[in-house]
Design a protein around this motif. Structure first.
Motif, mmCIF file in Angstrom:
data_model
loop_
_atom_site.group_PDB
_atom_site.id
_atom_site.type_symbol
_atom_site.label_atom_id
_atom_site.label_comp_id
_atom_site.label_asym_id
_atom_site.label_seq_id
_atom_site.Cartn_x
_atom_site.Cartn_y
_atom_site.Cartn_z
ATOM 1 N N ALA A 59 48.033 51.019 32.087
ATOM 2 C CA ALA A 59 49.234 51.521 32.760
ATOM 3 C C ALA A 59 49.911 50.422 33.554
ATOM 4 C CB ALA A 59 48.865 52.679 33.689
ATOM 5 N N ASP A 60 51.224 50.534 33.660
ATOM 6 C CA ASP A 60 51.958 49.626 34.537
ATOM 7 C C ASP A 60 52.653 50.418 35.624
ATOM 8 O OD1 ASP A 60 54.261 50.690 33.340
ATOM 9 O OD2 ASP A 60 54.828 48.841 32.341
ATOM 10 N N SER A 61 53.072 49.730 36.648
ATOM 11 C CA SER A 61 53.852 50.321 37.733
ATOM 12 C C SER A 61 54.764 49.243 38.293
ATOM 13 C CB SER A 61 52.953 50.935 38.812
ATOM 14 O OG SER A 61 52.080 49.972 39.344
ATOM 15 N N CYS A 62 55.602 49.630 39.249
ATOM 16 C CA CYS A 62 56.714 48.776 39.662
ATOM 17 C C CYS A 62 56.320 47.507 40.404
ATOM 18 C CB CYS A 62 57.704 49.570 40.498
ATOM 19 S SG CYS A 62 57.036 50.084 42.100
ATOM 20 N N GLY A 63 55.493 47.559 41.382
ATOM 21 C CA GLY A 63 55.197 46.372 42.167
ATOM 22 C C GLY A 63 56.318 45.956 43.101
ATOM 23 N N TYR A 64 57.186 46.877 43.464
ATOM 24 C CA TYR A 64 58.344 46.562 44.301
ATOM 25 C C TYR A 64 57.965 45.983 45.663
ATOM 26 C CZ TYR A 64 61.487 49.070 41.097
ATOM 27 O OH TYR A 64 62.219 49.483 40.023
ATOM 28 N N SER A 65 56.809 46.335 46.197
ATOM 29 C CA SER A 65 56.442 45.833 47.526
ATOM 30 C C SER A 65 55.552 44.599 47.485
ATOM 31 C CB SER A 65 55.743 46.935 48.330
ATOM 32 O OG SER A 65 54.493 47.240 47.744
ATOM 33 N N VAL A 66 55.214 44.112 46.285
ATOM 34 C CA VAL A 66 54.391 42.905 46.176
ATOM 35 C C VAL A 66 55.263 41.700 46.536
ATOM 36 C CG1 VAL A 66 53.050 41.448 44.606
ATOM 37 C CG2 VAL A 66 52.903 43.948 44.427
ATOM 38 N N PRO A 67 54.809 40.858 47.469
ATOM 39 C CA PRO A 67 55.642 39.736 47.902
ATOM 40 C C PRO A 67 55.759 38.648 46.847
ATOM 41 C CG PRO A 67 53.484 39.565 48.896
ATOM 42 C CD PRO A 67 53.522 40.883 48.164
ATOM 43 N N PHE A 68 56.810 37.855 46.969
ATOM 44 C CA PHE A 68 56.934 36.643 46.170
ATOM 45 C C PHE A 68 56.001 35.594 46.773
ATOM 46 C CE2 PHE A 68 61.148 38.429 45.157
ATOM 47 C CZ PHE A 68 61.122 38.290 43.780
ATOM 48 N N MET A 69 55.249 34.945 45.926
ATOM 49 C CA MET A 69 54.405 33.843 46.354
ATOM 50 C C MET A 69 54.441 32.787 45.270
ATOM 51 S SD MET A 69 51.180 35.458 48.369
ATOM 52 C CE MET A 69 50.691 36.762 47.251
ATOM 53 N N ALA A 70 54.398 31.546 45.665
ATOM 54 C CA ALA A 70 54.458 30.445 44.709
ATOM 55 C C ALA A 70 53.050 29.984 44.339
ATOM 56 C CB ALA A 70 55.246 29.284 45.294
ATOM 57 N N TYR A 71 52.794 29.893 43.057
ATOM 58 C CA TYR A 71 51.527 29.375 42.551
ATOM 59 C C TYR A 71 51.613 27.854 42.559
ATOM 60 C CZ TYR A 71 48.038 27.954 39.124
ATOM 61 O OH TYR A 71 47.012 27.328 38.488
ATOM 62 N N GLU A 72 50.627 27.207 43.153
ATOM 63 C CA GLU A 72 50.598 25.744 43.162
ATOM 64 C C GLU A 72 49.664 25.208 42.094
ATOM 65 O OE1 GLU A 72 50.051 23.959 47.006
ATOM 66 O OE2 GLU A 72 51.174 25.566 47.965
ATOM 67 N N GLN A 73 48.399 25.605 42.164
ATOM 68 C CA GLN A 73 47.414 25.151 41.181
ATOM 69 C C GLN A 73 46.118 25.913 41.383
ATOM 70 O OE1 GLN A 73 47.061 20.982 42.113
ATOM 71 N NE2 GLN A 73 45.590 21.320 43.742
ATOM 72 N N ASP A 74 45.234 25.850 40.378
ATOM 73 C CA ASP A 74 43.908 26.441 40.528
ATOM 74 C C ASP A 74 43.100 25.624 41.523
ATOM 75 O OD1 ASP A 74 44.200 28.513 38.699
ATOM 76 O OD2 ASP A 74 43.441 27.331 37.015
ATOM 77 N N ARG A 75 42.222 26.292 42.247
ATOM 78 C CA ARG A 75 41.249 25.582 43.079
ATOM 79 C C ARG A 75 40.075 25.222 42.175
ATOM 80 N NH1 ARG A 75 41.534 27.542 49.037
ATOM 81 N NH2 ARG A 75 43.381 28.832 48.950
ATOM 82 N N ALA A 76 39.688 23.984 42.193
ATOM 83 C CA ALA A 76 38.581 23.534 41.349
ATOM 84 C C ALA A 76 37.234 23.656 42.065
ATOM 85 C CB ALA A 76 38.824 22.087 40.926
ATOM 86 N N LEU A 77 37.222 24.218 43.253
ATOM 87 C CA LEU A 77 36.018 24.219 44.079
ATOM 88 C C LEU A 77 34.824 24.911 43.416
ATOM 89 C CD1 LEU A 77 37.646 24.943 47.549
ATOM 90 C CD2 LEU A 77 36.760 22.761 46.710
ATOM 91 N N LEU A 78 35.021 26.039 42.770
ATOM 92 C CA LEU A 78 33.896 26.742 42.151
ATOM 93 C C LEU A 78 33.304 25.917 41.014
ATOM 94 C CD1 LEU A 78 32.118 29.250 42.177
ATOM 95 C CD2 LEU A 78 33.745 30.316 40.614
ATOM 96 N N ASP A 79 34.143 25.376 40.153
ATOM 97 C CA ASP A 79 33.650 24.529 39.073
ATOM 98 C C ASP A 79 32.975 23.277 39.638
ATOM 99 O OD1 ASP A 79 34.400 26.202 37.024
ATOM 100 O OD2 ASP A 79 36.141 25.006 36.411
#
Length: 191
Positions: free
Chosen positions: A130-150
């Motif tokens: 199922a999908d839904s609107c997400g109207y209240s989800v904020p805009f956020m900018a993706y920079e990069q993956d964190r490599a810390l776990l690997d």
């Protein structure tokens, strides 16, 4: 308005694959804690077929998802857009844990990118998409993956990972069994 789908359409697959993070929710059958885990690394998620998905389960501080899935199988995955048009996609279903000792494990590994610290593959058969609107989800900018776990997993030798899993991954915070003793032996290969 939201919509329910019989299968993962091309549009849904494109949306899912474009998200840099998704969330996994599980809960024990009786009481206990509900768990929500964020998952990163885009190459750790795969659509297997029209109603089946899988993701690479990497070493971590907890093992709630494995314990809960083994307890009752219930799992929900959520993808939401932090950029572009507002949208949320939820995949409700039944999960199963595939460990290195299982016959299908090696074949499933081919669906993912290379990562050290592979603990299992979680396979989800979706019974509601199922999908839904997400109207209240904020805009956020993706920079990069964190490599810390690997990076962390890459610094551990086999014995150190075996010891870590034996100490931290045998049971959930509520005492549900998770990884059996024979399953705490680290995979000797990257995904």
């Amino acid at each position: 308005m939201g919509k329910v789908y019989e299968k993962l359409t091309d549009r849904l697959r494109d949306f899912i694959s474009a998200q840099p993070v998704f969330f996994v929710a599980t809960a024990p059958e009786q009481g206990g804690h509900v768990n929500v885990s964020p998952k990163g690394y885009a190459d750790t998620f795969a659509v297997v077929d029209d109603t089946t998905v899988a993701y690479l389960d990497l070493d971590g501080s907890g093992v709630e998802t494995i314990a809960h899935i083994r307890d009752n199988g219930r799992v929900t995955l959520m993808f939401c857009a932090f950029a572009g048009p507002p949208k949320i996609v939820r995949l409700f279903g039944t999960g199963r844990v595939v460990t290195p000792g299982d016959a299908e494990f090696s074949g499933l590994l081919t669906l993912f990118g290379p990562h050290p610290g592979v603990r299992s593959v979680i396979v989800v058969s979706c019974d509601r998409i199922a999908d839904s609107c997400g109207y209240s989800v904020p805009f956020m900018a993706y920079e990069q993956d964190r490599a810390l776990l690997d990076d962390w997993a890459g610094r551990k030798d086999v014995q150190q990972r075996r010891d870590y899993r034996a100490k931290n991954n045998r049971e959930s915070i509520d005492g549900l069994p998770a990884l059996a003793a024979e399953e705490t032996d680290p995979v000797r290969q990257h995904s």
